[in-house]
Design an enzyme around this catalytic site. Structure first.
Site, PDB file in Angstrom:
ATOM      1  N   GLN A   1       6.163  -4.368  -4.586  1.00  0.00           N
ATOM      2  CA  GLN A   1       6.157  -4.574  -3.134  1.00  0.00           C
ATOM      3  C   GLN A   1       7.260  -5.541  -2.691  1.00  0.00           C
ATOM      4  OE1 GLN A   1       3.108  -3.014  -1.626  1.00  0.00           O
ATOM      5  NE2 GLN A   1       4.440  -2.940   0.157  1.00  0.00           N
TER       6      GLN A   1
ATOM      7  N   ASN B   1      -4.297   9.786   1.858  1.00  0.00           N
ATOM      8  CA  ASN B   1      -3.469   9.474   3.024  1.00  0.00           C
ATOM      9  C   ASN B   1      -2.007   9.878   2.822  1.00  0.00           C
ATOM     10  OD1 ASN B   1      -1.564   7.027   4.136  1.00  0.00           O
ATOM     11  ND2 ASN B   1      -3.044   7.741   5.641  1.00  0.00           N
TER      12      ASN B   1
ATOM     13  N   LYS C   1      -0.160  -8.097  -2.810  1.00  0.00           N
ATOM     14  CA  LYS C   1      -1.061  -6.951  -3.005  1.00  0.00           C
ATOM     15  C   LYS C   1      -2.438  -7.484  -3.359  1.00  0.00           C
ATOM     16  CE  LYS C   1      -0.954  -2.415  -3.091  1.00  0.00           C
ATOM     17  NZ  LYS C   1      -0.044  -1.490  -2.404  1.00  0.00           N
TER      18      LYS C   1
ATOM     19  N   THR D   1       3.707   6.790   5.427  1.00  0.00           N
ATOM     20  CA  THR D   1       4.143   6.814   4.028  1.00  0.00           C
ATOM     21  C   THR D   1       4.530   8.235   3.626  1.00  0.00           C
ATOM     22  OG1 THR D   1       2.570   5.032   3.640  1.00  0.00           O
ATOM     23  CG2 THR D   1       3.554   6.054   1.699  1.00  0.00           C
TER      24      THR D   1
ATOM     25  N   LYS E   1       3.109  -9.363   2.394  1.00  0.00           N
ATOM     26  CA  LYS E   1       2.716  -8.101   3.030  1.00  0.00           C
ATOM     27  C   LYS E   1       2.487  -7.073   1.938  1.00  0.00           C
ATOM     28  CE  LYS E   1       1.924  -5.467   6.537  1.00  0.00           C
ATOM     29  NZ  LYS E   1       0.625  -5.179   5.860  1.00  0.00           N
TER      30      LYS E   1
ATOM     31  N   GLY F   1      -3.866  -1.016   3.961  1.00  0.00           N
ATOM     32  CA  GLY F   1      -4.602  -0.113   3.067  1.00  0.00           C
ATOM     33  C   GLY F   1      -3.804   0.271   1.836  1.00  0.00           C
ATOM     34  N   ASP F   2      -4.475   0.871   0.889  1.00  0.00           N
ATOM     35  CA  ASP F   2      -3.878   1.511  -0.283  1.00  0.00           C
ATOM     36  C   ASP F   2      -4.972   2.468  -0.772  1.00  0.00           C
ATOM     37  OD1 ASP F   2      -1.359   1.116  -2.221  1.00  0.00           O
ATOM     38  OD2 ASP F   2      -3.081   1.401  -3.522  1.00  0.00           O
TER      39      ASP F   2
ATOM     40  N   LYS G   1      10.444  -3.401  -2.551  1.00  0.00           N
ATOM     41  CA  LYS G   1      10.268  -2.376  -1.520  1.00  0.00           C
ATOM     42  C   LYS G   1      10.420  -2.994  -0.129  1.00  0.00           C
ATOM     43  CE  LYS G   1       6.454  -0.021  -1.959  1.00  0.00           C
ATOM     44  NZ  LYS G   1       5.077   0.523  -1.827  1.00  0.00           N
TER      45      LYS G   1
ATOM     46  N   SER H   1       4.058  -0.664   8.985  1.00  0.00           N
ATOM     47  CA  SER H   1       3.142  -1.801   9.124  1.00  0.00           C
ATOM     48  C   SER H   1       3.844  -2.964   9.825  1.00  0.00           C
ATOM     49  CB  SER H   1       2.679  -2.283   7.740  1.00  0.00           C
ATOM     50  OG  SER H   1       1.596  -1.528   7.283  1.00  0.00           O
TER      51      SER H   1
HETATM   52  P1  NDP Z   1      -5.960   7.502  -0.988  1.00  0.00           P
HETATM   53  O1  NDP Z   1      -7.102   6.735  -1.513  1.00  0.00           O
HETATM   54  O2  NDP Z   1      -5.941   7.911   0.432  1.00  0.00           O
HETATM   55  O3  NDP Z   1      -5.701   8.802  -1.855  1.00  0.00           O
HETATM   56  C1  NDP Z   1      -5.459   8.732  -3.213  1.00  0.00           C
HETATM   57  C2  NDP Z   1      -5.454  10.152  -3.771  1.00  0.00           C
HETATM   58  O4  NDP Z   1      -5.076  10.115  -5.131  1.00  0.00           O
HETATM   59  C3  NDP Z   1      -6.820  10.790  -3.730  1.00  0.00           C
HETATM   60  O5  NDP Z   1      -6.670  12.175  -3.599  1.00  0.00           O
HETATM   61  C4  NDP Z   1      -7.404  10.409  -5.089  1.00  0.00           C
HETATM   62  O6  NDP Z   1      -8.407  11.314  -5.534  1.00  0.00           O
HETATM   63  C5  NDP Z   1      -6.186  10.491  -5.967  1.00  0.00           C
HETATM   64  N1  NDP Z   1      -6.279   9.499  -7.033  1.00  0.00           N
HETATM   65  C6  NDP Z   1      -6.304   8.152  -6.915  1.00  0.00           C
HETATM   66  N2  NDP Z   1      -6.420   7.568  -8.104  1.00  0.00           N
HETATM   67  C7  NDP Z   1      -6.465   8.575  -8.989  1.00  0.00           C
HETATM   68  C8  NDP Z   1      -6.585   8.608 -10.379  1.00  0.00           C
HETATM   69  N3  NDP Z   1      -6.670   7.479 -11.118  1.00  0.00           N
HETATM   70  N4  NDP Z   1      -6.583   9.825 -10.986  1.00  0.00           N
HETATM   71  C9  NDP Z   1      -6.497  10.959 -10.253  1.00  0.00           C
HETATM   72  N5  NDP Z   1      -6.395  10.980  -8.916  1.00  0.00           N
HETATM   73  C10 NDP Z   1      -6.376   9.808  -8.301  1.00  0.00           C
HETATM   74  O7  NDP Z   1      -4.673   6.589  -1.320  1.00  0.00           O
HETATM   75  P2  NDP Z   1      -3.198   6.689  -0.712  1.00  0.00           P
HETATM   76  O8  NDP Z   1      -2.865   8.091  -0.385  1.00  0.00           O
HETATM   77  O9  NDP Z   1      -3.080   5.658   0.335  1.00  0.00           O
HETATM   78  O10 NDP Z   1      -2.328   6.191  -1.954  1.00  0.00           O
HETATM   79  C11 NDP Z   1      -1.749   7.092  -2.891  1.00  0.00           C
HETATM   80  C12 NDP Z   1      -0.587   6.406  -3.601  1.00  0.00           C
HETATM   81  O11 NDP Z   1       0.398   6.027  -2.641  1.00  0.00           O
HETATM   82  C13 NDP Z   1      -0.933   5.141  -4.368  1.00  0.00           C
HETATM   83  O12 NDP Z   1      -0.081   5.040  -5.479  1.00  0.00           O
HETATM   84  C14 NDP Z   1      -0.569   4.035  -3.371  1.00  0.00           C
HETATM   85  O13 NDP Z   1      -0.311   2.815  -4.005  1.00  0.00           O
HETATM   86  C15 NDP Z   1       0.691   4.636  -2.765  1.00  0.00           C
HETATM   87  N6  NDP Z   1       1.113   4.119  -1.469  1.00  0.00           N
HETATM   88  C16 NDP Z   1       0.269   4.116  -0.409  1.00  0.00           C
HETATM   89  C17 NDP Z   1       0.707   3.657   0.823  1.00  0.00           C
HETATM   90  C18 NDP Z   1      -0.130   3.726   2.033  1.00  0.00           C
HETATM   91  O14 NDP Z   1       0.372   3.401   3.106  1.00  0.00           O
HETATM   92  N7  NDP Z   1      -1.393   4.126   1.965  1.00  0.00           N
HETATM   93  C19 NDP Z   1       2.067   3.123   0.992  1.00  0.00           C
HETATM   94  C20 NDP Z   1       2.906   3.246  -0.178  1.00  0.00           C
HETATM   95  C21 NDP Z   1       2.420   3.705  -1.362  1.00  0.00           C
HETATM   96  P3  NDP Z   1      -9.907  11.225  -4.947  1.00  0.00           P
HETATM   97  O15 NDP Z   1      -9.845  11.730  -3.548  1.00  0.00           O
HETATM   98  O16 NDP Z   1     -10.725  12.080  -5.841  1.00  0.00           O
HETATM   99  O17 NDP Z   1     -10.268   9.776  -5.018  1.00  0.00           O
HETATM  100  O1  2IT Z   2       2.152   0.249  -1.384  1.00  0.00           O
HETATM  101  C1  2IT Z   2       2.341   0.053  -0.166  1.00  0.00           C
HETATM  102  O2  2IT Z   2       3.470  -0.129   0.299  1.00  0.00           O
HETATM  103  C2  2IT Z   2       1.176   0.061   0.716  1.00  0.00           C
HETATM  104  N1  2IT Z   2       0.060   0.314   0.261  1.00  0.00           N
HETATM  105  C3  2IT Z   2       1.328  -0.267   2.176  1.00  0.00           C
HETATM  106  C4  2IT Z   2       1.453  -1.745   2.389  1.00  0.00           C
HETATM  107  C5  2IT Z   2       1.413  -2.199   3.819  1.00  0.00           C
HETATM  108  O3  2IT Z   2       1.342  -3.426   4.012  1.00  0.00           O
HETATM  109  O4  2IT Z   2       1.456  -1.397   4.748  1.00  0.00           O
END
Ligand code: NDP
Ligand code: 2IT
Length: 450
Positions: free
Chosen positions: A110, A239, A125, A208, A89, A164-165, A113, A382
């Site tokens: 992961q 997100n 992943k 998240t 997952k 997603g991520d 976690k 999830s």
């Molecule tokens: P999104 O794609 O929705 O948003 C990512 C944000 O971070 C955007 O604002 C993006 O900018 C910015 N960003 C991404 N990469 C970079 C970079 N290299 N330099 C500068 N800014 C950056 O992703 P999420 O919000 O889903 O994910 C954010 C973090 O949270 C990641 O580390 C992810 O692994 C982690 N995460 C996500 C989960 C989830 O459920 N979605 C669960 C647990 C952890 P821009 O808009 O300009 O692209």
């Molecule tokens: O980093 C993370 O935990 C995620 N991007 C979510 C993983 C998931 O299966 O919901």
């Protein structure tokens, strides 16, 4: 310790040039010294060597045709890291920086976690070095379809369940699910983070960010405080960041910053969240446009960031929520945060703080929630989506949200009790790593050499 040191050295030879992966492995292994010393069976069972090697890694070509008729080729990945506790997952990341090191670090994190959530999910992943920015819906759809043309044979509701991520949200999950259904003829819960119209769970989108704020509140409660009135720096505007800011407002705190790949917004009176949602979720544009509406806010483009870190962490605040990406908070950033009175860091992103920054937070004894604990609310919800799909039910927002809060509380209590057990009261890095490790290691031992 020799055993740990040797494992890392061997890894560097067998998997060269995977810097982020080594960073994640070293952070976990450093914490495990006391538990490995106290239980020689883990060493006899070669648990560490088995854990750092994924059960399976899939890499594949993703060819597709852009709107101009050009053929584009990307590289796709799925790393099925550990299935001791359940089906693999973990999310899929679409970002130009994706490579094997990034996917392996994320997959490794992961495992622990998911174990910490207490739910039956293994760790995996995936993703691709595809950049969805500036691409039309048609291009994104064709990319997703091509990606699934290979991935579909490796995933399934009881084998491997992606979500997603970065760069993968409801739109991409929709296109991937559609192609999976077409290829297999099966309508099943093979993805999470699905649309609410066809099998998604309430609260998954928010989970998240909400979870990272709940976790922060539990850390503060244990120290006799609450988030009420806290001024909070947030990075990211995706997100995780958006729903962290939403929950901060709901809990009486004030998010005063956010950022994206173009720059950082600082708004002392509080971030205009509806505007950020409109700019990032609907218009898919840059945050720079924020200051057209709010000239009193400050915008720092990436070109003007300090050479040793990120503009967002140089402001004064009570708390910090890194919610963008890995290594976005450097040693100097950590020093600046601490010097400015920040006493809470809750990581919505995966491995956002460098190893040196983490060490500074631990040494300063502030409330520090490492990503694998603080951002586990996403994957936990999830699993609640999988449970609803498997039982053909739809739970209410309140029911899912209550379970999310309970899970975040359990993670905090588990990490904090484990830290105490090993004489490191308040060190949630040690606590989370050991607690996650023990659950996975013991399951691996019971399942034999596989
Ligand atoms: P999104 O794609 O929705 O948003 C990512 C944000 O971070 C955007 O604002 C993006 O900018 C910015 N960003 C991404 N990469 C970079 C970079 N290299 N330099 C500068 N800014 C950056 O992703 P999420 O919000 O889903 O994910 C954010 C973090 O949270 C990641 O580390 C992810 O692994 C982690 N995460 C996500 C989960 C989830 O459920 N979605 C669960 C647990 C952890 P821009 O808009 O300009 O692209
Ligand atoms: O980093 C993370 O935990 C995620 N991007 C979510 C993983 C998931 O299966 O919901």
């Amino acid at each position: 310790m020799n055993y740990i040191h040797k494992t890392v050295l061997d890894l560097k030879h067998s998997s060269p040039a995977q810097t982020e992966f080594y960073q994640a492995v070293e952070e976990v292994l450093d914490s495990l010294e006391p538990v490995l010393e106290g239980n020689s069976n883990y060493q006899r069972q070669a648990i560490i060597q088995r854990m750092v090697e994924p059960e399976r890694q899939i890499m594949f070509r993703v060819p597709w045709v852009d709107d101009e008729g050009n053929i584009q080729v990307n590289k796709g990945y799925r790393v099925e890291f550990n299935s001791a506790l359940g089906p693999y997952k973990g999310g899929l990341r679409f970002h130009p920086t994706v490579n094997a090191s990034i996917i392996k670090f994320l997959g490794f994190e992961q495992i622990f976690k998911n174990a910490l959530t207490g739910l039956p999910i293994g760790g995996g992943k995936g993703g691709a070095n595809f950049d969805p920015k500036g691409r039309s819906d048609g291009e994104v759809m064709r990319f997703c379809q091509s990606f699934i043309n290979e991935l579909y044979r490796h995933i399934g509701p009881t084998t491997d369940v992606p979500a997603g991520d970065i760069g993968v949200g409801a739109r991409e999950i929709g296109y991937m699910f559609g192609q999976y259904k077409r290829l297999t003829g099966r309508y099943e819960g093979v993805f999470t983070g699905k649309s609410l119209l066809w099998g998604g769970s309430l609260v998954r989108k928010e989970a998240t960010g909400y979870g990272a704020v709940y976790f922060a509140d539990y850390m503060l409660n244990a120290r006799g405080h609450s988030l009420q009135g806290y001024r909070c720096l947030v990075s990211g505007a995706g997100n995780v960041a958006i729903y962290a800011m939403e929950k901060l407002y709901q809990m009486g705190a004030i998010p005063i910053s956010c950022s994206d790949s173009s720059g950082t917004i600082y708004h002392a009176t509080g971030v205009d969240l509806p505007l950020v949602k409109q700019l990032k979720q609907q218009q898919r544009t840059h945050l720079e446009r924020y200051i057209e509406v709010h000239p009193d806010a400050n915008y720092t483009p990436v070109a003007d960031y300090p050479s040793d870190g990120h503009a967002v962490w140089r402001y004064s605040a009570d708390a910090a929520f890194p919610c963008a990406t890995q290594n976005e908070l450097s040693k100097t950033d950590a020093e600046s945060l601490l010097a400015n009175g920040c006493h809470l860091v809750s990581e919505g992103a995966n491995m956002p703080s460098t190893h040196e920054a983490v060490n500074l937070f631990i040494a300063a004894k502030i409330a520090y929630g490492p990503g694998k604990a603080a951002n586990a609310g996403g994957v936990a919800t999830s699993q609640l989506e999988m449970a609803q799909n498997a039982s053909m039910q739809n739970w209410s927002f309140e029911k899912v949200d209550q379970q999310l809060q309970q899970i975040m509380k359990n993670i905090f209590v588990t990490a904090s009790d484990t830290a105490k057990e090993f004489g490191q009261d308040g060190n949630l890095v040690t606590g989370a790593n050991i607690a996650g490790f023990r659950r996975v290691a013991d399951a691996m031992i019971e399942q034999g050499i596989v």
